[in-house]
Write a protein that holds these residues in place. Structure first.
Motif, PDB file in Angstrom:
ATOM      1  N   THR A  57       0.838  -1.200   0.000  1.00 26.17           N
ATOM      2  CA  THR A  57       0.000   0.000   0.000  1.00 26.17           C
ATOM      3  C   THR A  57       0.872   1.249   0.000  1.00 26.17           C
ATOM      4  O   THR A  57       1.877   1.315   0.717  1.00 26.17           O
ATOM      5  CB  THR A  57      -0.900   0.019   1.265  1.00 26.17           C
ATOM      6  N   TRP A  58       0.480   2.230  -0.781  1.00 22.41           N
ATOM      7  CA  TRP A  58       1.117   3.542  -0.812  1.00 22.41           C
ATOM      8  C   TRP A  58       0.139   4.521  -0.198  1.00 22.41           C
ATOM      9  O   TRP A  58      -0.975   4.704  -0.695  1.00 22.41           O
ATOM     10  CB  TRP A  58       1.442   3.937  -2.247  1.00 22.41           C
ATOM     11  N   SER A  59       0.500   5.134   0.923  1.00 22.54           N
ATOM     12  CA  SER A  59      -0.380   6.088   1.600  1.00 22.54           C
ATOM     13  C   SER A  59       0.464   7.087   2.377  1.00 22.54           C
ATOM     14  O   SER A  59       1.387   6.693   3.102  1.00 22.54           O
ATOM     15  CB  SER A  59      -1.320   5.349   2.558  1.00 22.54           C
ATOM     16  N   GLY A  60       0.133   8.354   2.237  1.00 22.93           N
ATOM     17  CA  GLY A  60       0.858   9.394   2.964  1.00 22.93           C
ATOM     18  C   GLY A  60       2.333   9.445   2.610  1.00 22.93           C
ATOM     19  O   GLY A  60       3.162   9.809   3.440  1.00 22.93           O
ATOM     20  N   GLY A  61       2.667   9.068   1.391  1.00 23.79           N
ATOM     21  CA  GLY A  61       4.048   9.112   0.943  1.00 23.79           C
ATOM     22  C   GLY A  61       4.898   7.959   1.442  1.00 23.79           C
ATOM     23  O   GLY A  61       6.120   8.000   1.326  1.00 23.79           O
ATOM     24  N   LYS A  62       4.261   6.916   1.988  1.00 29.28           N
ATOM     25  CA  LYS A  62       5.014   5.778   2.509  1.00 29.28           C
ATOM     26  C   LYS A  62       4.421   4.469   2.006  1.00 29.28           C
ATOM     27  O   LYS A  62       3.220   4.363   1.784  1.00 29.28           O
ATOM     28  CB  LYS A  62       4.986   5.775   4.041  1.00 29.28           C
ATOM     29  N   SER A  64       3.621   0.479   2.777  1.00 28.86           N
ATOM     30  CA  SER A  64       3.444  -0.484   3.864  1.00 28.86           C
ATOM     31  C   SER A  64       3.099  -1.829   3.234  1.00 28.86           C
ATOM     32  O   SER A  64       2.621  -1.911   2.104  1.00 28.86           O
ATOM     33  CB  SER A  64       2.339  -0.044   4.825  1.00 28.86           C
TER      34      SER A  64
END
Length: 118
Positions: A57-62, A64
């Motif tokens: 997952t790509w979320s908030g520039g990070k 996971s």
């Protein structure tokens, strides 16, 4: 001629323990032979259980990562096909026929989407 992705959705928690019957296997084999001879089937496969998968997952520039099984998910993609059909109606007709070869103790859903080739 347009191509279509059919995603086969299943509830992994409710797949019959005994799997599919020999009769269902025969019906499935006959349908796959027919759709292949018709020149419609480009690719198809079942997928391994989510317990063997990883979500990235790509979320908030990070990034996971979550290893399966994904217990919060009721329905997962258990397989797919890529077909080349004259239109959506033909692709849906093949999806209907695929669903109808399943034994009555299965609950299976197909989502048919045209591949954007622009």
């Amino acid at each position: 001629m347009p191509r279509f992705l059919t995603m086969v959705r299943i509830d992994e928690n409710n797949v019959p323990e005994e799997g599919f019957s020999p009769e269902m296997g025969q019906r499935m084999g006959a349908l796959l032979e027919e759709i292949t001879k018709a020149g419609v089937m480009l690719d198809t496969a079942g997928l391994t259980p989510t317990a063997q998968g990883t979500r990235v997952t790509w979320s908030g520039g990070k990034l996971s990562y979550t290893d399966g099984p994904f217990t919060e998910t009721k329905e997962v993609i258990g397989g797919y096909s890529i077909t080349q059909c004259k239109d959506m109606a033909e692709a849906v007709e093949w999806a209907k026929r695929f669903l109808q070869v399943h034994d009555e103790n299965f609950t299976v859903t197909c989502e048919v989407r045209q591949i954007d080739e622009d």
